[in-house]
Design an enzyme around this catalytic site. Structure first.
Site, PDB file in Angstrom:
ATOM      1  N   HIS A  16       0.763  -1.219  -0.100  1.00 26.13           N
ATOM      2  CA  HIS A  16       0.076   0.231  -0.076  1.00 26.13           C
ATOM      3  C   HIS A  16       0.938   1.231  -0.054  1.00 26.13           C
ATOM      4  CE1 HIS A  16      -4.444  -1.335   0.941  1.00 26.13           C
ATOM      5  NE2 HIS A  16      -3.759  -2.463   0.515  1.00 26.13           N
ATOM      6  N   ASP A 110      -4.588   6.948   1.978  1.00 26.03           N
ATOM      7  CA  ASP A 110      -4.865   5.728   1.618  1.00 26.03           C
ATOM      8  C   ASP A 110      -6.280   5.340   2.273  1.00 26.03           C
ATOM      9  OD1 ASP A 110      -5.471   2.652   1.469  1.00 26.03           O
ATOM     10  OD2 ASP A 110      -3.378   2.282   1.131  1.00 26.03           O
ATOM     11  N   THR A 270       3.371  -9.575  -1.461  1.00 28.56           N
ATOM     12  CA  THR A 270       4.065  -9.195  -0.187  1.00 28.56           C
ATOM     13  C   THR A 270       3.706 -10.082   1.034  1.00 28.56           C
ATOM     14  OG1 THR A 270       2.953  -7.466  -0.074  1.00 28.56           O
ATOM     15  CG2 THR A 270       4.790  -6.873  -1.117  1.00 28.56           C
ATOM     16  N   TRP A 324      13.770 -11.567  -3.712  1.00 31.14           N
ATOM     17  CA  TRP A 324      13.076 -10.334  -4.332  1.00 31.14           C
ATOM     18  C   TRP A 324      13.633  -9.999  -5.728  1.00 31.14           C
ATOM     19  CZ3 TRP A 324       9.035  -7.781  -2.407  1.00 31.14           C
ATOM     20  CH2 TRP A 324       8.572  -6.659  -2.832  1.00 31.14           C
ATOM     21  N   HIS A 342      -0.761 -14.056  -7.182  1.00 33.57           N
ATOM     22  CA  HIS A 342      -2.101 -13.954  -6.436  1.00 33.57           C
ATOM     23  C   HIS A 342      -3.197 -13.095  -6.687  1.00 33.57           C
ATOM     24  CE1 HIS A 342       0.104 -10.539  -5.107  1.00 33.57           C
ATOM     25  NE2 HIS A 342      -0.674 -10.332  -4.309  1.00 33.57           N
ATOM     26  N   ASN A 346      -1.738  -4.327  -7.607  1.00 31.93           N
ATOM     27  CA  ASN A 346      -0.519  -4.075  -8.463  1.00 31.93           C
ATOM     28  C   ASN A 346      -0.018  -4.927  -9.221  1.00 31.93           C
ATOM     29  OD1 ASN A 346      -0.104  -1.159  -6.866  1.00 31.93           O
ATOM     30  ND2 ASN A 346       0.021  -2.489  -5.000  1.00 31.93           N
ATOM     31  N   SER A 347       0.275  -6.239  -8.834  1.00 30.39           N
ATOM     32  CA  SER A 347       0.597  -7.103  -9.737  1.00 30.39           C
ATOM     33  C   SER A 347      -0.235  -7.333 -11.145  1.00 30.39           C
ATOM     34  CB  SER A 347       0.600  -8.561  -9.029  1.00 30.39           C
ATOM     35  OG  SER A 347       1.709  -8.545  -7.929  1.00 30.39           O
ATOM     36  N   GLU A 350       0.495  -4.227 -13.297  1.00 33.73           N
ATOM     37  CA  GLU A 350       1.976  -4.529 -13.777  1.00 33.73           C
ATOM     38  C   GLU A 350       2.164  -5.631 -14.894  1.00 33.73           C
ATOM     39  OE1 GLU A 350       4.224  -5.194 -10.225  1.00 33.73           O
ATOM     40  OE2 GLU A 350       3.663  -3.093  -9.521  1.00 33.73           O
ATOM     41  N   GLY A 365      -8.940 -11.071   0.314  1.00 31.65           N
ATOM     42  CA  GLY A 365      -9.361  -9.822  -0.053  1.00 31.65           C
ATOM     43  C   GLY A 365      -9.711  -9.442  -1.630  1.00 31.65           C
TER      44      GLY A 365
HETATM   45  C1  U2F Z   1      -2.021  -6.349  -0.973  1.00 23.32           C
HETATM   46  O1  U2F Z   1      -1.265  -6.964  -2.034  1.00 23.32           O
HETATM   47  P1  U2F Z   1       0.408  -7.396  -2.060  1.00 23.32           P
HETATM   48  O2  U2F Z   1       1.255  -6.439  -2.024  1.00 23.32           O
HETATM   49  O3  U2F Z   1       0.790  -8.786  -1.697  1.00 23.32           O
HETATM   50  O4  U2F Z   1       0.511  -7.576  -3.767  1.00 23.32           O
HETATM   51  P2  U2F Z   1       0.288  -6.521  -4.834  1.00 23.32           P
HETATM   52  O5  U2F Z   1      -0.769  -5.387  -5.000  1.00 23.32           O
HETATM   53  O6  U2F Z   1       0.426  -7.241  -6.210  1.00 23.32           O
HETATM   54  O7  U2F Z   1       1.719  -5.629  -4.970  1.00 23.32           O
HETATM   55  C2  U2F Z   1       2.985  -6.322  -4.632  1.00 23.32           C
HETATM   56  C3  U2F Z   1       4.183  -5.200  -4.992  1.00 23.32           C
HETATM   57  O8  U2F Z   1       5.201  -5.865  -4.777  1.00 23.32           O
HETATM   58  C4  U2F Z   1       6.104  -5.881  -5.746  1.00 23.32           C
HETATM   59  C5  U2F Z   1       5.410  -5.734  -6.956  1.00 23.32           C
HETATM   60  C6  U2F Z   1       4.066  -5.073  -6.560  1.00 23.32           C
HETATM   61  O9  U2F Z   1       4.059  -3.796  -6.990  1.00 23.32           O
HETATM   62  O10 U2F Z   1       6.103  -5.160  -8.262  1.00 23.32           O
HETATM   63  N1  U2F Z   1       7.199  -7.031  -5.786  1.00 23.32           N
HETATM   64  C7  U2F Z   1       8.375  -6.817  -6.243  1.00 23.32           C
HETATM   65  O11 U2F Z   1       8.864  -5.531  -6.660  1.00 23.32           O
HETATM   66  N2  U2F Z   1       9.408  -7.744  -6.267  1.00 23.32           N
HETATM   67  C8  U2F Z   1       8.763  -8.945  -5.811  1.00 23.32           C
HETATM   68  O12 U2F Z   1       9.699  -9.868  -5.715  1.00 23.32           O
HETATM   69  C9  U2F Z   1       7.435  -9.142  -5.133  1.00 23.32           C
HETATM   70  C10 U2F Z   1       6.692  -7.969  -5.240  1.00 23.32           C
HETATM   71  C11 U2F Z   1      -3.370  -7.048  -1.076  1.00 23.32           C
HETATM   72  F1  U2F Z   1      -2.899  -8.668  -0.425  1.00 23.32           F
HETATM   73  C12 U2F Z   1      -3.995  -7.346  -2.208  1.00 23.32           C
HETATM   74  O13 U2F Z   1      -5.082  -8.094  -2.454  1.00 23.32           O
HETATM   75  C13 U2F Z   1      -4.120  -5.765  -2.815  1.00 23.32           C
HETATM   76  O14 U2F Z   1      -4.668  -6.048  -4.106  1.00 23.32           O
HETATM   77  C14 U2F Z   1      -3.036  -4.886  -2.825  1.00 23.32           C
HETATM   78  C15 U2F Z   1      -3.128  -3.568  -3.207  1.00 23.32           C
HETATM   79  O15 U2F Z   1      -4.081  -2.896  -2.400  1.00 23.32           O
HETATM   80  O16 U2F Z   1      -2.225  -4.996  -1.271  1.00 23.32           O
END
Ligand code: U2F
Length: 445
Positions: A16, A110, A270, A324, A342, A346-347, A350, A365
């Site tokens: 976030h 946020d 994450t 990472w 998952h 953001n994923s 991206e 979520g």
């Molecule tokens: C929570 O999600 P996460 O933070 O688990 O997942 P993402 O929204 O997909 O974001 C992961 C970010 O971490 C980065 C990647 C994403 O920007 O580029 N990253 C990285 O740079 N290198 C790595 O090896 C692994 C990840 C929540 F669980 C979700 O349900 C929500 O959708 C999200 C947003 O609110 O937050």
């Protein structure tokens, strides 16, 4: 001389804060005469490096609510943070005003830290809530009462939610955990529920998406928020970011050694994690598929992989496992042809920017809603049949994406979405224009 002082308040867990920080940078670049104080916990602020800071952004630590030093599960850490949040925020804002010798004129936050709205009211300044995660999930939360009323009285199961225009291709089983299933007192559910009750008090909403990406959603938000700004993807709003990605584990040079669209990238974000038996199924599926893979897997989890797996992958060169990766650059690399994810928001964004089809394994979520959007509505990915990884479903998903016509269609649909997204962040694109409109509210100019 600072003309406007804007406070930006992060939710300091998972991705976030990073996502909101991208938006903060874009705002700071657009309004050099304003100052932006970015408030989050010390721990979350430590993940930003000084290269990412602009002259008119300062980082302001606020308390994490933890009074005794001991290891915490992240759910407990969230609860503690929220318990003292209002007080911590008031203190942080005072410190920011003192440091800049300038009153805060607007607070951007946020939407997860919806209590910011109360503090903004106390200070008689505008509150600008930002939904960093999936906007479609927010739509479901805003319609939670209606969903509970209808879905609870009928046995919906796999039937489509046709009574909800923006979710008419989703099933009750795709709704977020906690909304009509599971423990309603789970902290994430409580945050989302309270956020959805608070947001309608505001007439402003900022989302991390682009206009026209999710069917009917723009008109719904426009009807409910007089000032609606889809300005995403936040991470693309800073084209002037010149520094090369940090690639401590050599992921990009490893990808350079592969042919276009031949590698699978695996990352579950994450906070989601697999139990040891499902981790083994995924590892076995990756190995059995024969598809080379790059896997972002935390060090502590690597020890749960089947014995000899990492050595075998290193020896054959078939798989690279690292704690990472520079994910945005990985997904833009031509070698990557599938993303096992998952479906965190953001994923998903991206992956669209990289034009890479997804293999979806949602956990909680917004991830189930996103999975349905990706696999069924947009048709740019494959969802795991049983909802979890098995060796067979992983092999089958790769077969579809890498070898079948269906996979080619997914790739081409993904490229269409990618073009839409890139156009939105170009000069005069919808996200850029919406951001300029938003700045009038935030900075007053
Ligand atoms: C929570 O999600 P996460 O933070 O688990 O997942 P993402 O929204 O997909 O974001 C992961 C970010 O971490 C980065 C990647 C994403 O920007 O580029 N990253 C990285 O740079 N290198 C790595 O090896 C692994 C990840 C929540 F669980 C979700 O349900 C929500 O959708 C999200 C947003 O609110 O937050």
């Amino acid at each position: 001389m600072t003309q406007s002082h804007v406070a930006i308040v992060a939710f300091p867990f998972s991705s976030h804060a990073g996502s909101l920080f991208s938006l903060a940078r874009a705002m700071a670049a657009l309004s050099p005469s304003s100052h932006f104080s970015f408030l989050s916990t010390k721990r979350s602020l430590s993940s930003f490096n000084s290269q990412q800071l602009l002259q008119n952004i300062s980082l302001v630590p606020i308390s994490d609510g933890i009074t005794t030093p001991q290891a915490r599960h992240h759910i407990e850490a969230i609860e503690l943070f929220l318990k003292s949040f209002k007080e911590s925020l008031r203190e942080g804002l005072k410190a920011a005003e003192l440091a800049q010798d300038c009153k805060v004129r607007c607070i951007v936050s946020d939407a997860f830290v919806w209590l910011t709205g109360d503090v903004a009211d106390e200070m008689a300044v505008n509150w600008v809530p930002v939904r960093t995660g999936s906007p479609l999930d927010l739509y479901a939360r805003l319609n939670a009462d209606l969903i509970k009323e209808i879905v609870a009285v009928r046995s919906y199961g796999d039937n489509l939610l046709s009574f909800l225009p923006c979710l008419s291709n989703h099933r009750a089983t795709d709704l977020p955990y906690g909304l009509n299933t599971g423990d309603p007192n789970f902290v994430y559910h409580l945050i989302c529920d309270q956020m959805a009750r608070k947001l309608p008090e505001s007439d402003i909403l900022v989302t991390n998406t682009i206009q026209g990406l999710e069917c009917n959603l723009d008109s719904y938000f426009k009807q409910n928020f007089t000032n609606y700004f889809p300005v995403g993807p936040f991470h693309l709003l800073n084209p002037s970011q010149k520094e090369p990605p940090t690639d401590s584990y050599g992921c990009l040079s490893w990808l350079d050694r592969h042919e276009p669209a031949t590698v699978a990238y695996v990352s579950l974000g994450t906070i989601a994690f697999l139990c040891p038996s499902e981790l083994t199924s995924l590892a076995n599926g990756l190995e059995a598929s024969g598809v080379p893979f790059l896997w972002s897997l935390k060090e502590e989890t690597q020890s749960h992989l089947p014995s000899g797996f990492i050595d075998r992958m290193n020896e054959t060169g078939k798989g690279k496992i690292v704690p990472w990766t520079p994910q945005t650059s990985v997904l833009k690399h031509s070698a990557v042809g599938a993303f096992v994810s998952h479906c965190g928001w953001n994923s998903v964004l991206e992956s669209i920017v990289g034009g890479v089809p997804l293999v979806c394994r949602p956990f909680f979520g917004d991830q189930t809603i996103n999975t349905r959007l990706v696999s069924y509505v947009w048709k740019v990915g494959v969802a795991m049949d049983a909802g979890v990884f098995t060796e067979e479903t992983v092999v089958r998903a790769f077969d579809v994406i890498f070898k079948r016509d269906e996979g080619k269609k997914m790739k081409s649909k993904m490229n269409e979405l990618k073009d839409m997204v890139i156009a939105a962040v170009e000069e005069n694109g919808s996200s850029k224009e919406n951001l300029k409109r938003l700045m009038k509210i935030v900075c007053g100019s």
